[in-house]
Design an enzyme around this catalytic site. Structure first.
Site, mmCIF file in Angstrom:
data_model
loop_
_atom_site.group_PDB
_atom_site.id
_atom_site.type_symbol
_atom_site.label_atom_id
_atom_site.label_comp_id
_atom_site.label_asym_id
_atom_site.label_seq_id
_atom_site.Cartn_x
_atom_site.Cartn_y
_atom_site.Cartn_z
ATOM 1 N N MET A 130 -0.282 -39.784 -5.134
ATOM 2 C CA MET A 130 -0.776 -39.782 -3.757
ATOM 3 C C MET A 130 -2.117 -39.066 -3.721
ATOM 4 O O MET A 130 -2.198 -37.850 -3.842
ATOM 5 C CB MET A 130 0.219 -39.078 -2.834
ATOM 6 C CG MET A 130 -0.076 -39.242 -1.359
ATOM 7 S SD MET A 130 1.253 -38.558 -0.343
ATOM 8 C CE MET A 130 0.715 -39.087 1.286
ATOM 9 N N GLY A 185 -6.194 -41.338 -7.189
ATOM 10 C CA GLY A 185 -7.084 -42.397 -7.663
ATOM 11 C C GLY A 185 -8.547 -42.063 -7.423
ATOM 12 O O GLY A 185 -8.898 -41.309 -6.509
ATOM 13 N N CYS A 199 -9.651 -42.974 -3.938
ATOM 14 C CA CYS A 199 -8.732 -42.586 -2.873
ATOM 15 C C CYS A 199 -9.142 -41.246 -2.260
ATOM 16 O O CYS A 199 -9.462 -40.300 -2.986
ATOM 17 C CB CYS A 199 -7.311 -42.491 -3.413
ATOM 18 S SG CYS A 199 -6.069 -42.183 -2.155
ATOM 19 N N ASP A 203 1.040 -43.551 -11.282
ATOM 20 C CA ASP A 203 0.022 -44.383 -10.648
ATOM 21 C C ASP A 203 -1.176 -43.551 -10.224
ATOM 22 O O ASP A 203 -1.098 -42.744 -9.304
ATOM 23 C CB ASP A 203 0.640 -45.088 -9.433
ATOM 24 C CG ASP A 203 -0.390 -45.847 -8.612
ATOM 25 O OD1 ASP A 203 -1.427 -46.248 -9.181
ATOM 26 O OD2 ASP A 203 -0.154 -46.028 -7.400
ATOM 27 N N GLY A 254 -6.051 -48.572 -12.091
ATOM 28 C CA GLY A 254 -6.959 -49.311 -11.220
ATOM 29 C C GLY A 254 -8.362 -49.254 -11.758
ATOM 30 O O GLY A 254 -8.864 -50.211 -12.339
ATOM 31 N N SER A 255 -9.022 -48.102 -11.619
ATOM 32 C CA SER A 255 -10.408 -47.969 -12.068
ATOM 33 C C SER A 255 -10.557 -48.181 -13.565
ATOM 34 O O SER A 255 -11.591 -48.648 -14.032
ATOM 35 C CB SER A 255 -10.958 -46.585 -11.688
ATOM 36 O OG SER A 255 -10.271 -45.550 -12.364
ATOM 37 N N GLY A 275 -7.492 -48.263 0.711
ATOM 38 C CA GLY A 275 -7.580 -47.507 1.953
ATOM 39 C C GLY A 275 -8.983 -47.496 2.535
ATOM 40 O O GLY A 275 -9.230 -46.832 3.545
ATOM 41 N N ARG A 332 -0.468 -50.691 4.338
ATOM 42 C CA ARG A 332 -0.076 -49.767 3.288
ATOM 43 C C ARG A 332 -0.131 -48.315 3.765
ATOM 44 O O ARG A 332 0.597 -47.456 3.277
ATOM 45 C CB ARG A 332 -1.002 -49.958 2.077
ATOM 46 C CG ARG A 332 -0.650 -49.113 0.872
ATOM 47 C CD ARG A 332 -1.568 -49.410 -0.304
ATOM 48 N NE ARG A 332 -1.012 -48.823 -1.515
ATOM 49 C CZ ARG A 332 -1.263 -47.588 -1.905
ATOM 50 N NH1 ARG A 332 -2.022 -46.794 -1.177
ATOM 51 N NH2 ARG A 332 -0.724 -47.121 -3.028
#
Length: 503
Positions: A316, A319, A322, A355, A378-379, A406, A418
């Site tokens: 949370m 990322g 994020c 994650d 992801g990245s 986001g 989401r």
């Protein structure tokens, strides 16, 4: 504990009230009695989905579509297709991914019919630009193509025309081959007929385009294993869905498309909406594994486990794109989150996906040893050949767009669900839009990365993920927190200039 052992056990280190990231901690080396090749990274994504490597692509619209999902499966991992699109589009991506027997993402440019080619940059390293109705390869029909030699011979007036007005048609069976043809036959046909490319079709729809340049490029990639294959003999592909009533219809279409596992995609998974959706999925599709999240605490995880999840997703605000921790003041350092959740999930045999926060092979080692079964990236994968989107050039560097789900830009496409913001009058961003450098193909990036991970496991004396988890929980593996100076010392430092190549 022996008198000459030092460092801390994981239990002690992570019980001191600090929120640690991967860079904040370091493992102390253990004992080696096996070769790097003896290290097995086989694992489980969820209760019933085995993987050969612990790699998962994140369900982001600049990371995971058909080519990424097929490439990850071919390597022994899996891709989770995003749902920032309508139901039909996501189902189509699933079908295309499962049809990409040869997951070769072409280096060629793909453009809209009204596009105007103004420079050779549009071709990239390829000899072709292909034209589709959507400007991507995630479409049922290829309209035509332009060759680099054709464009260079055109005068300035002709170059101002839309590409549709002078492209060459792909109509004709001489270009088309069945989707499941052997790669050797594709190569032989390209050589025999002196063609620059072939179109792979399934049920009358374009699945992929493979050029002679692409075949030459993939020859140098490491050989992959059998891949992650389902009972139907096709690649296993996952998909993300939300927790709204409309997602029940979405799920129905994804199941018909052949999806193998679903991820309930939420930045904060411990909600009544997710608990009810977990129960619905397990009741309606008992053979389909469902992964819940995201969570960062034992309390969150326990609620989802009791609801019946087959896997958990941890993270949370960790990322690179994020901003949840900054905007909402909620989250947790990823190393602490992974350790805490995995310690609980292991008691129920529920696999955990770490994650976010992965930027190098060392982070992958840390996530896995701390208890995760897989890492979601992801990245780390964005900017690769298989990632959605077109390459651009900025200050002489080849880049691709990468955005957080986001971000306001992504929210306008539907990802606000989401963040439980789809019904809110005001949209608050929890992510940004950026760009990442060209990483080449994941078919090359991932095998080299996994070899580095194996070397990390060897240094720790762990020959498998289970071995690493056992060593950690028995307090044999020791850790320490790193100061800021120690983190600097652990990286490249003291040089006027350097070139960093991982492989």
């Amino acid at each position: 504990m022996s008198s000459f052992e030092d460092g801390f056990s994981a239990e002690k280190l992570f019980s001191q009230g600090y929120s640690y990231t991967y860079d904040d901690v370091i493992f102390l080396p253990h004992y080696i009695d096996f070769s790097t090749d003896a290290v097995s990274l086989s694992t489980r994504l969820s209760r019933r989905v085995p993987l050969s490597i612990p790699c998962v692509s994140s369900p982001m619209d600049t990371v995971s579509e058909s080519h990424m999902a097929a490439a990850m499966a071919s390597l022994g991992g899996i891709g989770i297709v995003h749902y920032n699109c309508d139901i039909a589009a996501q189902a189509s991506v699933i079908r295309q991914a499962k049809s990409l027997r040869h997951p070769i993402a072409s280096d060629a440019g793909v453009k809209l019919p009204e596009y105007e080619i103004t420079s050779l940059d549009a071709f990239g390293p390829s000899s072709f630009v292909f034209v589709t109705q959507s400007g991507t390869m995630t479409v049922p029909k290829l309209l035509g193509y332009v060759t680099k030699s054709q464009w260079t011979k055109m005068n300035y007036e002709q170059r101002e025309m839309k590409i549709y007005d002078y492209m060459k048609s792909c109509e004709g069976s001489e270009y088309c081959l069945p989707w499941d043809i052997d790669i050797e036959k594709i190569e032989a046909l390209l050589e025999d007929k002196q063609k620059g490319f072939v179109v792979l079709e399934r049920d009358g729809e374009t699945v992929n385009v493979v050029t002679k340049d692409d075949i030459e490029r993939v020859r140098g990639y490491p050989k992959s294993g059998p891949g992650t294959v389902g009972a139907d003999g096709e690649w296993m592909v996952g998909a993300a869905i939300g927790t709204r009533e409309s997602d029940k219809e979405r799920l129905e279409h994804l199941v018909k498309a052949g999806v193998n596992v679903v991820v309930l995609d939420s930045s904060q998974g411990n909600s009544i909406y997710q608990l009810e959706m977990i129960q619905y999925v397990k009741r309606s599709y008992p053979e389909l594994d469902v992964i819940g999240g995201n969570v960062v605490t034992s309390y969150q995880a326990q609620n989802l486990i009791q609801a019946g999840v087959d896997g958990l997703r941890v993270g949370m605000g960790s990322g690179s794109i994020c901003t949840t921790q900054e905007v909402c003041a909620v989250g947790r350092g990823q190393a602490t989150a992974v350790y805490k959740v995995c310690s609980l999930a292991a008691q129920s045999g529920v696999p955990v996906i770490a994650d976010g926060g992965i930027s190098n092979s060392g982070h992958i080692v840390k996530a896995l040893v701390l208890g995760a079964s897989t890492v979601m990236m992801g990245s780390f994968l964005a900017g690769s050949t298989e990632a959605p989107g077109a390459y651009e050039y900025k200050n002489g560097k080849r880049i691709k767009k990468y955005r957080g789900m986001g971000s306001l830009e992504a929210m306008t496409k539907g990802s606000d669900q989401r963040y439980l913001g789809d019904k809110a009058n005001l949209k608050i961003a929890q992510g940004v839009v950026g760009a990442v450098a060209d990483k080449g193909s994941v078919l090359k990036l991932i095998p080299y990365t996994m070899h580095a991970v194996k070397q990390g496991f060897q240094d720790l004396g762990a020959s498998s993920l289970q071995s690493a988890h056992d060593l950690l929980r028995s307090n044999i593996l020791r850790l320490e927190a790193r100061t800021g100076a120690a983190q600097v010392e652990g990286g490249v430092h003291g040089l006027v200039s350097y070139e960093k190549k991982s492989f």
